[in-house]
Design a protein around this motif. Structure first.
Motif, PDB file in Angstrom:
ATOM      1  N   LYS A 135      -5.269  -7.093  -5.234  1.00  0.00           N
ATOM      2  CA  LYS A 135      -6.132  -6.204  -4.445  1.00  0.00           C
ATOM      3  C   LYS A 135      -7.578  -6.322  -4.906  1.00  0.00           C
ATOM      4  O   LYS A 135      -8.503  -6.326  -4.090  1.00  0.00           O
ATOM      5  CB  LYS A 135      -5.663  -4.752  -4.584  1.00  0.00           C
ATOM      6  CG  LYS A 135      -4.415  -4.419  -3.781  1.00  0.00           C
ATOM      7  CD  LYS A 135      -4.074  -2.940  -3.893  1.00  0.00           C
ATOM      8  CE  LYS A 135      -2.785  -2.611  -3.130  1.00  0.00           C
ATOM      9  NZ  LYS A 135      -2.337  -1.223  -3.399  1.00  0.00           N
ATOM     10  N   GLU A 160       0.853  -1.182   0.000  1.00  0.00           N
ATOM     11  CA  GLU A 160       0.000   0.000   0.000  1.00  0.00           C
ATOM     12  C   GLU A 160       0.889   1.233   0.000  1.00  0.00           C
ATOM     13  O   GLU A 160       2.118   1.134   0.089  1.00  0.00           O
ATOM     14  CB  GLU A 160      -0.904  -0.024   1.228  1.00  0.00           C
ATOM     15  CG  GLU A 160      -1.885  -1.171   1.138  1.00  0.00           C
ATOM     16  CD  GLU A 160      -2.713  -1.332   2.386  1.00  0.00           C
ATOM     17  OE1 GLU A 160      -2.463  -0.606   3.372  1.00  0.00           O
ATOM     18  OE2 GLU A 160      -3.597  -2.187   2.362  1.00  0.00           O
ATOM     19  N   ASP A 191      -8.597   1.405  -3.261  1.00  0.00           N
ATOM     20  CA  ASP A 191      -7.179   1.338  -3.616  1.00  0.00           C
ATOM     21  C   ASP A 191      -6.950   0.065  -4.424  1.00  0.00           C
ATOM     22  O   ASP A 191      -6.977  -1.029  -3.878  1.00  0.00           O
ATOM     23  CB  ASP A 191      -6.321   1.322  -2.341  1.00  0.00           C
ATOM     24  CG  ASP A 191      -4.852   1.056  -2.655  1.00  0.00           C
ATOM     25  OD1 ASP A 191      -4.447   1.222  -3.818  1.00  0.00           O
ATOM     26  OD2 ASP A 191      -4.114   0.696  -1.722  1.00  0.00           O
TER      27      ASP A 191
END
Ligand code: ZN
Length: 564
Positions: A304, A237, A382
């Motif tokens: 992700k 991240e 994200d």
């Protein structure tokens, strides 16, 4: 061993089928030979290195208190059906029937087998914690085996499994294994990093990969030198925030873009930066299709996305699906007018105005697209692969991206397998609870290959001493009795004092001997040449540095015994 009696089929030329450095060098150095796609034989030189790694792993597992077992490669379907993985595992699980028509598979991993063993034998909290391990072959029917033993179908693994009474116990076992892994890869003489990793098909709550650092590595790692944050880019991240200047929304316009599809082509054709483009990527995820928007200059992170959607796998939609949903060929998808699919967007798209997208028709794009006006505001997450220099998620300093080869992977499994398979024990109060599990793998053959990826030069392999097939290689440059006699004396003295030494006593030209010596990468070369007759000295060459020194035979022996 004497090379004249050894089995060392070296190759002068690079084998055509080898893409990776380690694959090429292991074939050339006579360490491995291919039997079938992704299936390799280990020859004596390769096996010695493999055994060195295996022994270090075994010693450190034993030291950590793990107990060695040996589990079957062939496993009955019933166990895999209990955890649901018989259906979910994918084609990497090689399934077959025996003569009685019973279903079996070749084990790519052993969670089911070990859980079955332990649930039958362990009843009480008094029997816990328990860590069992094995070093044994596994089989994964890879769709595209490559890079030699690096991604083979049959491979040698160390896999360990911990069983604890509670989460705190698991955390302790995990730390013990983590520390053992650090000792193992340090002892192998490798430069490595432990990084946060995705748990993938194995499942569980936390996981680390042990990565051998090498430019040729398949994995990208995000590292922060300031605070020590280290993660596989698959899940790395970043604190990066995207902010855009306030812009007035301009009128939506369709422009003709004949044959112009890729981000680079579209941005060149329209004369706008790729960061003004928004890619619309369609994925198949758990039986539905989702559209994901991301800025043209950024890379979507499929792991992700998969974790966000909570599905075992996501895959790019095929051309047929893209055409059915967008009514346009691949390359022209866009969010405007897209119906019947969920639209997600990366955070990089939030606040972006007047961007460019596909028009959902052939040879056309839309400019000045704005969400909220031209299509509904998407869900933002994200979903991006972090880039070099992005701010670290913990401390905000810039992240560095480097490459690595995964050689070990450890997981906190929790109760995923023990609940599915009812592996329970009675706690202090006599209450039945599921055991809390962890699992811990090391690719033994892969570690040998990764060591070569990290340590080689133009001429060949440069083995770290701890995992080298031999420590020293004597090269006798001539058939004269005097040279043979002193070589033999050095050879016996070194071997009998535990310095594993190979002797190139072959009737070959010096050029051939030097080439082979550098190729097979044994750490020390002892060169016995004509000069010995004049000066009584031989040459000691260190493979890693190329440093040469003239020494008497006694000094050479002392030096090598002392450097053990
Ligand atoms: Zn940091």
């Amino acid at each position: 061993m004497k090379l004249s009696e050894y089995f060392l089929p070296t190759l002068r030329e690079d084998p055509a089928e080898a893409e990776a450095v380690s694959h090429r060098l292991m074939l050339r150095a006579g360490m491995i030979r291919k039997l079938a796609s992704g299936i390799y034989s280990w020859l004596p030189m390769g096996l010695r290195s493999l055994r060195k790694v295996e022994n270090i792993v075994r010693e450190e597992m034993d030291r950590a208190g793990a107990l060695e077992v040996l589990l079957p490669l062939v496993q009955p379907a019933e166990l895999w059906q209990e955890t649901g993985r018989w259906d979910n595992f994918g084609k990497e699980l090689l399934r077959f029937k025996d003569r009685k028509e019973h279903d079996f598979c070749l084990g790519p991993t052993h969670e089911e087998v070990i859980t079955d063993l332990v649930r039958r034998e362990v009843r009480s909290y008094r029997d816990l914690p328990l860590i069992l391990y094995q070093i044994a072959p596994k089989f994964r029917d890879e769709i595209r085996p490559r890079f030699g033993v690096m991604r083979a179908r049959e491979f040698l693994m160390k896999d360990a499994y911990s069983f604890d009474a509670d989460e705190a116990g698991l955390n302790r076992s995990y730390e013990v294994m983590y520390a053992a892994y650090e000792r193992i890869f340090s002892r192998c003489g490798l430069r490595f990093r432990a990084v946060l990793a995705d748990t993938g098909a194995i499942g569980g709550s936390e996981s680390h990969e042990f990565m051998v650092l090498a430019e040729t590595g398949e994995d990208r790692l995000a590292l922060c030198e300031a605070c020590g944050y280290a993660a596989n880019v698959e899940l790395a991240e970043s604190k990066k925030e995207f902010s855009y200047p306030q812009e007035k929304e301009k009128p939506l316009e369709k422009v003709a873009t004949p044959g112009v599809k890729s981000v680079e082509e579209v941005s060149a054709f329209l004369g706008v930066s790729p960061s003004r483009l928004v890619k619309t990527l369609l994925f198949k995820a758990g039986g539905e299709v989702v559209a994901v928007l991301i800025r043209g200059d950024l890379e979507l992170n499929e792991v992700k996305l998969r974790n966000l959607l909570g599905v075992p796998e996501v895959e790019m939609a095929d051309a047929e699906t893209v055409e059915r949903i967008t009514r346009a060929p691949v390359g022209f998808a866009g969010p405007v007018g897209l119906s019947g699919v969920r639209i997600l967007a990366d955070l990089s798209v939030r606040g972006l105005r007047n961007f460019v997208t596909g028009a959902n028709e052939p040879d056309a794009h839309l400019i000045n697209v704005n969400y909220g006006r031209d299509f509904p505001e998407p869900e933002f997450y994200d979903l991006r692969v972090v880039s070099e220099g992005d701010p670290c998620p913990r401390c905000g300093r810039p992240l560095a991206i480097t490459r690595g080869i995964e050689v070990g992977h450890i997981f906190k499994l929790g109760t995923k397998y023990s609940e599915a398979m009812r592996a329970t024990f009675l706690d202090r109060e006599g209450k039945e609870r599921p055991m809390v599990m962890g699992c811990y793998g090391i690719g033994i053959g892969r570690t040998v290959a990764a060591a070569i990826e990290q340590n080689h030069d133009e001429a060949g392999i440069i083995f770290p001493r701890e995992i080298a097939p031999f420590v020293a290689l004597i090269l006798t440059l001539g058939p004269e009795a005097e040279l043979m006699e002193i070589s033999e004396r050095i050879y016996h003295t070194l071997n009998s004092s535990g310095v594993e030494t190979l002797w190139d006593d072959r009737d070959e030209r010096p050029g051939v001997k030097f080439k082979d010596a550098d190729l097979i990468g044994i750490p020390f070369q002892i060169i016995v040449g004509r000069r010995f007759k004049e000066t009584g000295r031989v040459e000691l060459k260190e493979r890693s540095t190329g440093q040469r020194e003239d020494l008497s035979p006694e000094e050479v022996v002392k030096r090598l015994q002392g450097s053990a």
